[in-house]
Each structure stands twice: as C-alpha cells, then as structure tokens.
Design an enzyme around this catalytic site. Structure first.
Site, PDB file in Angstrom:
ATOM      1  N   HIS A  18       0.833  -1.211   0.000  1.00  0.00           N
ATOM      2  CA  HIS A  18       0.000   0.000   0.000  1.00  0.00           C
ATOM      3  C   HIS A  18       0.861   1.252   0.000  1.00  0.00           C
ATOM      4  CE1 HIS A  18      -2.911  -2.887   2.179  1.00  0.00           C
ATOM      5  NE2 HIS A  18      -2.846  -3.122   0.899  1.00  0.00           N
ATOM      6  N   ASP A 115      -5.809   6.138   0.456  1.00  0.00           N
ATOM      7  CA  ASP A 115      -5.732   4.893  -0.313  1.00  0.00           C
ATOM      8  C   ASP A 115      -7.010   4.078  -0.094  1.00  0.00           C
ATOM      9  OD1 ASP A 115      -5.496   3.040   1.788  1.00  0.00           O
ATOM     10  OD2 ASP A 115      -3.349   2.720   1.526  1.00  0.00           O
ATOM     11  N   TRP A 360      -1.137  -6.018 -10.024  1.00  0.00           N
ATOM     12  CA  TRP A 360      -1.312  -4.892 -10.957  1.00  0.00           C
ATOM     13  C   TRP A 360      -0.011  -4.145 -11.199  1.00  0.00           C
ATOM     14  CZ3 TRP A 360      -4.134  -4.417 -14.825  1.00  0.00           C
ATOM     15  CH2 TRP A 360      -4.347  -3.189 -15.453  1.00  0.00           C
ATOM     16  N   ASN A 361       0.847  -4.044 -10.169  1.00  0.00           N
ATOM     17  CA  ASN A 361       2.129  -3.362 -10.391  1.00  0.00           C
ATOM     18  C   ASN A 361       2.979  -4.128 -11.393  1.00  0.00           C
ATOM     19  OD1 ASN A 361       1.918  -1.102  -8.561  1.00  0.00           O
ATOM     20  ND2 ASN A 361       1.877  -2.669  -6.970  1.00  0.00           N
ATOM     21  N   ALA A 380      -5.941 -12.155  -4.380  1.00  0.00           N
ATOM     22  CA  ALA A 380      -6.434 -10.769  -4.500  1.00  0.00           C
ATOM     23  C   ALA A 380      -7.214 -10.602  -5.806  1.00  0.00           C
ATOM     24  CB  ALA A 380      -5.282  -9.781  -4.365  1.00  0.00           C
ATOM     25  N   GLU A 381      -6.926  -9.518  -6.557  1.00  0.00           N
ATOM     26  CA  GLU A 381      -7.705  -9.262  -7.788  1.00  0.00           C
ATOM     27  C   GLU A 381      -6.949  -9.770  -9.022  1.00  0.00           C
ATOM     28  OE1 GLU A 381      -5.394  -7.415  -6.953  1.00  0.00           O
ATOM     29  OE2 GLU A 381      -4.973  -5.848  -8.405  1.00  0.00           O
TER      30      GLU A 381
HETATM   31  N1  UDP Z   1       9.015  -6.835  -6.925  1.00  0.00           N
HETATM   32  C1  UDP Z   1      10.384  -6.713  -7.130  1.00  0.00           C
HETATM   33  N2  UDP Z   1      11.151  -7.835  -7.035  1.00  0.00           N
HETATM   34  C2  UDP Z   1      10.657  -9.062  -6.751  1.00  0.00           C
HETATM   35  C3  UDP Z   1       9.272  -9.190  -6.548  1.00  0.00           C
HETATM   36  C4  UDP Z   1       8.476  -8.054  -6.658  1.00  0.00           C
HETATM   37  O1  UDP Z   1      10.899  -5.610  -7.392  1.00  0.00           O
HETATM   38  O2  UDP Z   1      11.425 -10.015  -6.685  1.00  0.00           O
HETATM   39  C5  UDP Z   1       8.174  -5.626  -7.031  1.00  0.00           C
HETATM   40  C6  UDP Z   1       7.539  -5.523  -8.401  1.00  0.00           C
HETATM   41  O3  UDP Z   1       8.382  -4.827  -9.283  1.00  0.00           O
HETATM   42  C7  UDP Z   1       6.235  -4.781  -8.085  1.00  0.00           C
HETATM   43  C8  UDP Z   1       5.924  -5.204  -6.668  1.00  0.00           C
HETATM   44  O4  UDP Z   1       7.108  -5.715  -6.099  1.00  0.00           O
HETATM   45  O5  UDP Z   1       6.453  -3.378  -8.126  1.00  0.00           O
HETATM   46  C9  UDP Z   1       4.859  -6.301  -6.630  1.00  0.00           C
HETATM   47  O6  UDP Z   1       3.623  -5.691  -6.798  1.00  0.00           O
HETATM   48  P1  UDP Z   1       2.405  -6.446  -7.500  1.00  0.00           P
HETATM   49  O7  UDP Z   1       1.233  -5.516  -7.470  1.00  0.00           O
HETATM   50  O8  UDP Z   1       2.775  -6.934  -8.823  1.00  0.00           O
HETATM   51  O9  UDP Z   1       2.158  -7.729  -6.636  1.00  0.00           O
HETATM   52  P2  UDP Z   1       2.020  -7.985  -5.064  1.00  0.00           P
HETATM   53  O10 UDP Z   1       3.386  -8.192  -4.553  1.00  0.00           O
HETATM   54  O11 UDP Z   1       1.339  -6.759  -4.474  1.00  0.00           O
HETATM   55  O12 UDP Z   1       1.201  -9.223  -5.016  1.00  0.00           O
END
Ligand code: UDP
Length: 470
Positions: A18, A115, A360-361, A380-381
């Site tokens: 977040h 947020d 989503w990131n 999640a989504e």
């Molecule tokens: N990320 C990274 N290295 C890793 C794993 C994840 O830099 O080994 C970063 C990735 O670039 C993204 C975030 O962590 O910015 C993951 O966000 P996302 O929304 O894709 O998934 P979440 O971790 O929230 O499930």
C-alpha cells in the site's frame, strides 16, 4: 494559485503493497505537477520493514513522508481475523493521529488523498473543509467491481463462487464467479462486509484516481461516466491517471543478474516471478522447474519458499528445486532467491516474456516494458487482471485451469513458455504489448489523457482552495 503553491496530503494504510503505490503517486505529483506532498503512513507493530524502507528513499524534495506512531489492534483480533478486517481496524485506530497530524501542519493541505483502505478518514477531510479523493492503485474494472459489490450483495443469493452465470456489472465486462477477488470468496466472513463498506466509502469521496489510462480500458471508463444503470451505485468521478510505476533505482553497481542479461540475445529470456507475496506449493515449484527446463528457453526465476513444507525442511528456496536442476540449466537459467530488481529486469532488451502472478504493479511494469506475459494469478484481484490481459488485450496466455484450482503440469508450462518466446502467437502478443506501451507513454506525456486527468483534479483542488480563501 499555481501548482507550486498546492499542498496535498496522502494517507497510506499499513503494508509495503500500500505504501509503495502511494509514494509513486506522491512523487509523480511533485516531480511532474510541482505539487507539495505530505505522505502520512499508518504503521502497526509489524511495520519494521516499511519504516526501514521509508528511510532509504530518495524522493523529490517536495515530498515529505511521515510514519505515524504505530497503532495497536492486537487486543481486538484473533489469528482468524482476515487481512481486510485487520486493515480496516488499523485505519480506524489511526484516525485520531491522522486528525492531529493534519491539524498540526504549518501549512494546512489543500486536499486529502486516501488509499483504498482509508475511506473511514473521509469525515476528517470534511471537518477541515478539504476536498477528498481516493487512490485505487489498480485498474478501473476491479475498482468498479469493488464499488458495485453493494448491488451484487442484494441481487445475488448464495456464494458468488457457486453462481452458474457471470456476475453482471452494467456497461462493463462481466466477472466469472471463479475470478472474484479474495474478499468475495466467503460471504459469511467479516472481511466481506468490511470490503462492501470500503467500496461504499470510495463512492463518498469527491473522486477516485485509478492507476489505468483511457486507451487501456475505454469500455469500463465510458460506463463509469455514462451508464445510467451503473451511475446510481458509483456516483463519483473517476480519473484515470496511470500507468504509474516504480522508477528504475539509481545504482552505480550493476547486479550479477543484469550483467548476465547483457550477454543474452534480445527478447530471449523469460522472467518468472510471483510478486512480493506469491507462493507456490512445493510440488508446483518442481513442476514449474521441469516445464522451464523442457522449454529449453533462457530464464530468470525469482524462487521463493513454498507454501507447504516451508521452514521445517529448509529455509533456502533453492533446496526446493528438483535435484540437478541448477546444474542442468546453468547455461540458460539464472535463479535468484527471494527478490530481484524487477523493473530493471523487465526493462532489459534481452527479456522477452514474463511469467507473472499478475499483480497490478507487475502487470503495469510488463506493459511499460512492452513484454508479453504468461498469466498465473494466485490471489487478490489477480484473476481479474489475468482475464483482462488474456481475453480483452490479447497480450498474455494462461493455463487452461486456474493454478489455484489445479496443479499446472510441466507439459503445459513448456507449451506456454514456447508459445510466448518462440511462436507466432508470442510475436503477436509482443506486438500488442508494444502498442500498449506506446499508448501508456502517450497517456502520461504532457497533455496526454492521464496527465490531463491529474491536471483536472489539481484544478478542482485549486478552485476549491481559492473559494475557501475568499
Ligand atoms: N518486486 C520486485 N522484485 C521481486 C518481486 C516483486 O521488485 O522479486 C516488485 C515488483 O516490481 C512490483 C511489486 O514488487 O512493483 C509487486 O507488486 P504487485 O502488485 O505486482 O504484486 P504484489 O506483490 O502486491 O502481489
């Protein structure tokens, strides 16, 4: 009043997932629009990682980050209390500190941005006569579902996952029952009710900033603006301001993985990662490994500990790979335990595919790099994101059956990897991804749709401030 005199406060709920999108938004407001930004980060006793991370940041000098004193909800929860419920509790507990932080600011903000988990702070904005916006660091389709659950809740009987028909959202793509977001999986759990309340809370803000752009989701964005059946439930303006992604970290030392990538041909490497929290079963890790090996493609794989078997056996994720795997793939593969520099890797010309959990990131980072995907959603989504990527945008392939329902076997992994990396379908997906990347760049450019959307929000804030001062 020009932007240089505007001051916006952004509130982030606890958790790295977040905090990071809020920091990215704050930095964009400062660097591109010249707005002064104060970020208030709600913390808990589990926020050590966030606090350490906040200290390492290099942000615009216009951005100030304040980690609020930790809130303690331990007496109110049990081990069974779900994540969304815990988040809502933490935010409610932090309301007095948020109020006093705003009251004690030398320069009162001109607006508040909250947020997704902070709508309970809307009354604070009203007390201070501030316009209040919500930030949804996700796409418009899942944000619409989020707001529309209040209607589905009345229309549909029984569990969503047991419905025979797709869940209809007026003017938008329907949602397959199996693709619903996690808090909708069990309507008897408190977190489902908290989630509905959060969705209703969003609609009470003065506008929602969404991390998407016009060309990515024209149908959903049109429905949000114009659909007469949808409007009564989601009567709030939606501003597509994305895609906002983390910038490449400035670093003088080139990591080993980037050095290795420098030696590989263009578009030849598939990057495999399941985000910051995605974990597979020990058996699935093995099957994925065999599939990668069978595909004979170059790969980088960020390996995490498995869901089961975990610490009792070994706390080294590489111990869960098949015997001899590292040796057999040493000329084509690069395995990274736990964490890699994802943005830098995806942006490297040698990377030609991304096997992803579709957070989503990660999705936006892949689009911003023009890299086609294998969609392997976990929680999640992510299932919605995967449906959008495969069915609407045609930039990803996915297993026949969701990985959360059935093990994805090595032959299917091999087939998907070959398809994305070697075959005509993969080439077409890469082409479409490059077009998406270009439309994303256009949206963010000066006078592009996302730039203008953000500009319109700031204009509203500026107008409100001027009226207040007269
Ligand atoms: N990320 C990274 N290295 C890793 C794993 C994840 O830099 O080994 C970063 C990735 O670039 C993204 C975030 O962590 O910015 C993951 O966000 P996302 O929304 O894709 O998934 P979440 O971790 O929230 O499930």
């Amino acid at each position: 009043m020009d932007n240089a005199k505007l001051h916006v406060a952004i509130v982030s709920s606890p958790g790295m997932g977040h905090v990071i999108p809020v920091l990215v938004l704050g930095n964009r407001l400062a660097t591109v629009h010249g707005v002064r930004v104060t970020i208030l980060v709600i913390t808990t006793s589990n926020s050590d990682e966030e606090c350490r991370f906040l200290k390492t940041l290099t942000l615009s000098t216009l951005v100030r980050v304040i980690a609020l004193p930790p809130v303690d909800i331990s007496a109110k929860i049990t081990p069974a209390t779900a994540a969304v419920t815990q988040l809502c509790m933490s935010v409610r507990e932090a309301l007095p500190i948020i109020r006093s932080s705003i009251a004690s600011m030398n320069c009162c903000p001109d607006a508040l941005i909250l947020d997704l988990f902070c709508p309970s702070a809307i009354p604070i904005a009203r007390e201070f006569n501030l316009p209040v916006y919500a930030y949804a660091p996700t796409n418009a389709w899942s944000t619409t579902l989020f707001m529309y659950i209040q209607v589905l809740d009345k229309e549909i009987e029984g569990q969503y996952v047991e419905q025979k028909e797709p869940l209809r959202i007026p003017g938008c793509k329907s949602v397959r029952p199996e693709d619903v977001v996690d808090p909708m999986l069990d309507r008897n759990d408190q977190q489902y009710h908290d989630y509905i309340e959060l969705g209703i809370g969003l609609t009470r803000s003065d506008g929602i900033l969404v991390n998407t752009w016009e060309d990515l989701e024209p149908t959903t964005l049109k429905a949000l603006r114009e659909n007469e059946t949808l409007k009564p439930a989601v009567k709030v303006s939606v501003y597509p301001i994305g895609p906002l992604t983390r910038p490449v970290e400035p670093s003088s030392l080139k990591s080993k993985v980037l050095e290795w990538l420098d030696e590989q041909p263009v578009d030849s490497v598939i990057y495999v990662s399941f985000g910051s929290g995605g974990v597979l079963s020990a058996d699935q890790i093995k099957e994925l490994a065999f599939g990668l090996e069978l595909s004979q493609q170059r790969f980088i794989w960020v390996v995490r500990l498995p869901l089961d078997g975990g610490l009792s056996k070994s706390d080294d994720p590489l111990d869960y790979l098949p015997d001899g795997f590292l040796n057999r793939t040493k000329n084509v593969g690069f395995v990274v335990p736990l964490w890699a520099q994802q943005v830098e890797i995806l942006g490297h010309p040698s990377v030609g595919g991304f096997l992803s959990h579709c957070g989503w990131n990660s999705t936006l980072e892949s689009i911003s790099a023009g890299v086609p995907m294998i969609a392997w959603p976990l929680y999640a989504e992510q299932k919605l994101n995967a449906a959008m990527l495969t069915e609407d945008l045609g930039v990803a392939v996915r297993p026949e059956v969701l990985a959360t329902k059935k093990m994805v076997e090595r032959a299917e992994v091999e087939k998907m990897v070959r398809m994305v990396m070697q075959q005509k379908e993969g080439q077409e997906m890469r082409q479409k991804m490059k077009q998406l990347k270009s439309s994303a760049d256009d949206g963010l450019s000066n006078r592009g749709s996302s730039f203008s959307s953000m500009y319109n929000v700031l204009d509203e804030i500026r107008l409100n401030s001027r009226n207040q001062n007269h």
